[in-house]
Design an enzyme around this catalytic site. Structure first.
Site, PDB file in Angstrom:
ATOM      1  N   MET A   2      -8.013   9.555   9.363  1.00  0.00           N
ATOM      2  CA  MET A   2      -8.572  10.094   8.108  1.00  0.00           C
ATOM      3  C   MET A   2      -9.476  11.295   8.363  1.00  0.00           C
ATOM      4  O   MET A   2     -10.478  11.474   7.670  1.00  0.00           O
ATOM      5  CB  MET A   2      -9.366   8.990   7.359  1.00  0.00           C
ATOM      6  CG  MET A   2      -8.490   7.837   6.920  1.00  0.00           C
ATOM      7  SD  MET A   2      -9.433   6.431   6.289  1.00  0.00           S
ATOM      8  CE  MET A   2      -9.864   5.579   7.808  1.00  0.00           C
ATOM      9  N   ASP A  30       0.838  -1.209   0.000  1.00  0.00           N
ATOM     10  CA  ASP A  30       0.000   0.000   0.000  1.00  0.00           C
ATOM     11  C   ASP A  30       0.864   1.247   0.000  1.00  0.00           C
ATOM     12  O   ASP A  30       2.007   1.209   0.443  1.00  0.00           O
ATOM     13  CB  ASP A  30      -0.850   0.028   1.276  1.00  0.00           C
ATOM     14  CG  ASP A  30      -2.178  -0.656   1.091  1.00  0.00           C
ATOM     15  OD1 ASP A  30      -2.438  -1.153  -0.012  1.00  0.00           O
ATOM     16  OD2 ASP A  30      -2.958  -0.680   2.057  1.00  0.00           O
ATOM     17  N   LYS A  85      -3.926   3.131  -2.707  1.00  0.00           N
ATOM     18  CA  LYS A  85      -5.213   3.767  -2.996  1.00  0.00           C
ATOM     19  C   LYS A  85      -5.453   4.891  -2.017  1.00  0.00           C
ATOM     20  O   LYS A  85      -6.384   4.884  -1.223  1.00  0.00           O
ATOM     21  CB  LYS A  85      -6.375   2.774  -2.986  1.00  0.00           C
ATOM     22  CG  LYS A  85      -6.359   1.792  -1.839  1.00  0.00           C
ATOM     23  CD  LYS A  85      -7.512   0.858  -2.035  1.00  0.00           C
ATOM     24  CE  LYS A  85      -7.445  -0.392  -1.209  1.00  0.00           C
ATOM     25  NZ  LYS A  85      -7.035  -0.312   0.128  1.00  0.00           N
TER      26      LYS A  85
HETATM   27  N1  SAH Z   1      -4.424   0.451   9.060  1.00  0.00           N
HETATM   28  C1  SAH Z   1      -3.864   1.750   9.411  1.00  0.00           C
HETATM   29  C2  SAH Z   1      -4.843   2.874   9.118  1.00  0.00           C
HETATM   30  C3  SAH Z   1      -5.189   3.041   7.656  1.00  0.00           C
HETATM   31  S1  SAH Z   1      -6.255   4.391   7.364  1.00  0.00           S
HETATM   32  C4  SAH Z   1      -3.426   1.730  10.869  1.00  0.00           C
HETATM   33  O1  SAH Z   1      -3.746   0.801  11.604  1.00  0.00           O
HETATM   34  O2  SAH Z   1      -2.727   2.661  11.264  1.00  0.00           O
HETATM   35  C5  SAH Z   1      -5.110   5.669   6.971  1.00  0.00           C
HETATM   36  C6  SAH Z   1      -5.058   6.689   8.067  1.00  0.00           C
HETATM   37  O3  SAH Z   1      -4.190   6.262   9.110  1.00  0.00           O
HETATM   38  C7  SAH Z   1      -4.509   8.022   7.652  1.00  0.00           C
HETATM   39  O4  SAH Z   1      -5.484   8.818   7.008  1.00  0.00           O
HETATM   40  C8  SAH Z   1      -4.124   8.599   8.993  1.00  0.00           C
HETATM   41  O5  SAH Z   1      -5.266   9.043   9.694  1.00  0.00           O
HETATM   42  C9  SAH Z   1      -3.598   7.374   9.705  1.00  0.00           C
HETATM   43  N2  SAH Z   1      -2.132   7.259   9.602  1.00  0.00           N
HETATM   44  C10 SAH Z   1      -1.450   6.234   9.082  1.00  0.00           C
HETATM   45  N3  SAH Z   1      -0.117   6.442   9.188  1.00  0.00           N
HETATM   46  C11 SAH Z   1       0.038   7.635   9.815  1.00  0.00           C
HETATM   47  C12 SAH Z   1       1.173   8.402  10.234  1.00  0.00           C
HETATM   48  N4  SAH Z   1       2.428   7.974  10.046  1.00  0.00           N
HETATM   49  N5  SAH Z   1       0.939   9.598  10.846  1.00  0.00           N
HETATM   50  C13 SAH Z   1      -0.305  10.036  11.059  1.00  0.00           C
HETATM   51  N6  SAH Z   1      -1.401   9.346  10.687  1.00  0.00           N
HETATM   52  C14 SAH Z   1      -1.243   8.159  10.077  1.00  0.00           C
END
Ligand code: SAH
Length: 252
Positions: free
Chosen positions: A172, A38, A60
């Site tokens: 998000m 991803d 995506k």
């Molecule tokens: N499965 C992932 C989340 C996917 S949805 C998890 O468990 O973390 C994607 C969202 O995750 C982004 O829009 C943001 O809100 C958050 N996110 C992922 N990586 C991040 C990072 N390094 N810093 C801040 N937010 C992050």
């Protein structure tokens, strides 16, 4: 590859810093023939793939060109049926806002073995990068993970959430921060509730604003924060280091 049945590892890569991969994730990456990755996953993680493994980008990111979910699911099934060991690498944890559940179900329906390897979710690992303990006992009864971007466009029940007295962590949510904050204020969250937004948490590019609920939209706009970002609301945010202290810590 050959005739042996293939399988899929559904792997969480953690929030960004490549050192936050688990040992199990590294081992699974090392035995995969194909890696489906991803776009939130740091490319450094691919160092653990074996030489000659095929890497397929299936990003995506919201609003950009994307690989449809059904295509990704079909691709995994096809590769596994051909005997490939597939590593499906996702940001954070695969089962937290990652559509990992849908992929695991699709694989189960196709009769393909799927091992899930959890990862550190952004909602815990990113606040931790600022020293925020999301369930600090004296001030939070728990933590609630929410998406700021629901499929049906509906708003969360902010009054019910307020009554839980838990830390709220919103994934998000950056693009809708003004609407989310307006909803919370209307539901009676005090404007001085500690709040922060953290972009690119755990990475060199990390930036954050630590402020209050009422000031968050303006502060985030002034700091030009965008995605990917985590929003955190609640008393636990008071435990955030100053930006300077956390930058020094990252440099250490
Ligand atoms: N499965 C992932 C989340 C996917 S949805 C998890 O468990 O973390 C994607 C969202 O995750 C982004 O829009 C943001 O809100 C958050 N996110 C992922 N990586 C991040 C990072 N390094 N810093 C801040 N937010 C992050």
């Amino acid at each position: 590859m050959g005739n042996a049945p293939g399988k899929v590892y559904l792997i969480g890569a953690g929030p960004g810093d490549p050192e936050l991969l688990t040992l199990k994730a590294v081992r699974a990456l090392g035995c995969a023939d194909v890696v489906l990755v991803d776009d939130l996953v740091q490319r450094d993680a691919l160092r653990h793939a074996r030489a000659g493994a095929r890497v397929i980008e299936v990003g995506k990111r919201g609003g950009c060109k994307s690989t449809p979910q059904a295509f990704i699911e079909r691709l995994m099934v096809r590769l596994a049926r051909r005997g490939c060991v597939v590593a499906r690498l996702k940001g954070g944890d695969p089962f937290v806002f990652g559509r990992g559940g849908e992929e695991a179900l699709a694989l189960a329906r196709a009769g393909i073995t799927c091992d899930v390897i959890p990862g550190i979710t952004a909602g815990i690992g990113v606040p931790a990068a600022l020293g925020i303990p999301v369930t600090h006992r004296d001030v939070a009864r728990g933590v609630t993970f929410l998406t700021g971007h629901s499929r049906d466009g509906g708003e969360p029940d902010w009054r019910a959430l307020r009554a839980t007295r838990t830390t709220l962590v919103i994934y998000m949510g950056m693009r809708r921060v003004a609407a989310l904050v307006a909803g919370m204020l209307e539901a009676g969250f005090p404007a001085d509730t500690p709040a922060c937004a953290i972009q690119n948490g755990t990475l060199d590019a990390q930036s954050e604003v630590v402020t209050t609920l009422g000031r968050l939209p303006a502060a985030a706009a002034a700091a030009r924060l965008g995605g990917p970002a985590i929003l955190v609301f609640g008393e636990v945010v008071r435990y955030a280091h100053s930006a300077a202290a956390s930058a020094a810590q990252r440099a250490a």
